[in-house]
Design a protein around this motif. Sequence first.
Motif, mmCIF file in Angstrom:
data_model
loop_
_atom_site.group_PDB
_atom_site.id
_atom_site.type_symbol
_atom_site.label_atom_id
_atom_site.label_comp_id
_atom_site.label_asym_id
_atom_site.label_seq_id
_atom_site.Cartn_x
_atom_site.Cartn_y
_atom_site.Cartn_z
ATOM 1 N N GLN A 38 0.829 -1.210 0.000
ATOM 2 C CA GLN A 38 0.000 0.000 0.000
ATOM 3 C C GLN A 38 0.863 1.261 0.000
ATOM 4 N N ALA A 62 -14.945 -1.333 -2.640
ATOM 5 C CA ALA A 62 -14.150 -2.351 -1.926
ATOM 6 C C ALA A 62 -13.071 -1.694 -1.061
ATOM 7 N N ASP A 83 -18.052 -1.373 0.574
ATOM 8 C CA ASP A 83 -17.497 -2.722 0.546
ATOM 9 C C ASP A 83 -18.681 -3.673 0.706
HETATM 10 C C1 LIG Z 1 -7.584 -7.196 -0.833
HETATM 11 S S1 LIG Z 1 -8.879 -6.375 -0.002
HETATM 12 C C2 LIG Z 1 -8.485 -4.693 -0.398
HETATM 13 C C3 LIG Z 1 -9.147 -3.704 0.510
HETATM 14 C C4 LIG Z 1 -8.751 -2.241 0.327
HETATM 15 N N1 LIG Z 1 -9.203 -1.723 -0.936
HETATM 16 C C5 LIG Z 1 -7.267 -2.079 0.473
HETATM 17 O O1 LIG Z 1 -6.598 -1.758 -0.524
HETATM 18 O O2 LIG Z 1 -6.773 -2.263 1.589
HETATM 19 C C6 LIG Z 1 -10.259 -6.764 -1.017
HETATM 20 C C7 LIG Z 1 -11.550 -6.126 -0.589
HETATM 21 O O3 LIG Z 1 -12.489 -6.309 -1.632
HETATM 22 C C8 LIG Z 1 -13.753 -6.501 -1.070
HETATM 23 N N2 LIG Z 1 -14.590 -7.109 -2.093
HETATM 24 C C9 LIG Z 1 -14.372 -8.259 -2.783
HETATM 25 N N3 LIG Z 1 -15.390 -8.498 -3.632
HETATM 26 C C10 LIG Z 1 -16.250 -7.452 -3.515
HETATM 27 C C11 LIG Z 1 -17.489 -7.120 -4.123
HETATM 28 N N4 LIG Z 1 -18.066 -7.923 -5.021
HETATM 29 N N5 LIG Z 1 -18.097 -5.964 -3.755
HETATM 30 C C12 LIG Z 1 -17.551 -5.152 -2.832
HETATM 31 N N6 LIG Z 1 -16.395 -5.443 -2.194
HETATM 32 C C13 LIG Z 1 -15.747 -6.571 -2.537
HETATM 33 C C14 LIG Z 1 -13.462 -7.384 0.140
HETATM 34 O O4 LIG Z 1 -14.510 -7.389 1.080
HETATM 35 C C15 LIG Z 1 -12.177 -6.727 0.660
HETATM 36 O O5 LIG Z 1 -12.489 -5.688 1.557
#
Ligand SMILES: C[S@@+](CC[C@H](N)C(=O)[O-])C[C@H]1O[C@@H](n2cnc3c(N)ncnc32)[C@H](O)[C@@H]1O
Length: 274
Positions: A38, A62, A83
């Motif tokens: 990050q 997300a 999310d």
């Molecule tokens: C690898 S994490 C990244 C989180 C954040 N964006 C970060 O960079 O720290 C992936 C995120 O995608 C979300 N996610 C996956 N599929 C999703 C969907 N269909 N709709 C919304 N969120 C989703 C998960 O809940 C998780 O919070």
Amino acid sequence: MVTENNTPAVDLNEEVRAIWDQNAAFWDEKMGEGNDFQRILIAPACERLLALQADEQVLEIACGNGVFTRRMAQLGALVTATDFSAQFLEHARARKTAYDDQIAYHLVDATQEEQIVAFGTQRFDAAICNMAIMDMAEIDPLMRGVRQVLKPGGRFVFALCHPCFNTTGTAVSAEEATVNGEVVTTHSVKVTTYLHQTPQKGIGIIGQPASQYYFDRPLHVLFNACFRAGLVMDGLEEPAFNHPQDGSTLNRALGWANYSEIPPVLVARLRVPH
Ligand SMILES: C[S@@+](CC[C@H](N)C(=O)[O-])C[C@H]1O[C@@H](n2cnc3c(N)ncnc32)[C@H](O)[C@@H]1O
């Protein structure tokens, strides 16, 4: 995309959500206010491509535990952060900042176009999705939804695991050889599957409670979903670590910090044409 059994990948969506709910507390603790990926690779590239102005309305898809949400608010943006994991949103809300009045969190599944469009057409100046597109069972609804809620000229920046070098179809290796009397270590990535990938489980952070699904897509599938929705691309970055010392958690023998010529992440900027 279809699974190995030829069923639609989107059928896995509820299982995908349950896995993220299960991993949320662990990820929140490990990510804190941002890990090396990050801090060193993703946030700087996203900030450059987004070029946020104070008081701009931004939609985040997300958001996870809200690391980048808080950063955008600190930069002066008014952030609608979403999310589909209620657990992740709870952790995001619990991380208080001086900018909380610039952030609103909502439960939104990005595979459901109508949930995105419900925010209102042409409402946002920009949208962002960090490290989640390869976690989504379907991406056409996301692209169509974002296209509608952005203003003309609005930009959509997303970062994801590099579709060529960092997927469930790749493996990393290191080789040691003696060259002119010196021991030389060479790092490389082997690509086994690229064009036709099926959802596979993998590990985002070592030690997480449940392995998560990855929906890796080749570049033409990824960007054609954007182009079909009417978005055009006008910015691209492929950030890589520069040195093994770059990241304390990455300088394992096979950690990404050793691969200074190979980007583990791709960051793109799409726009709604005027
Ligand atoms: C690898 S994490 C990244 C989180 C954040 N964006 C970060 O960079 O720290 C992936 C995120 O995608 C979300 N996610 C996956 N599929 C999703 C969907 N269909 N709709 C919304 N969120 C989703 C998960 O809940 C998780 O919070």
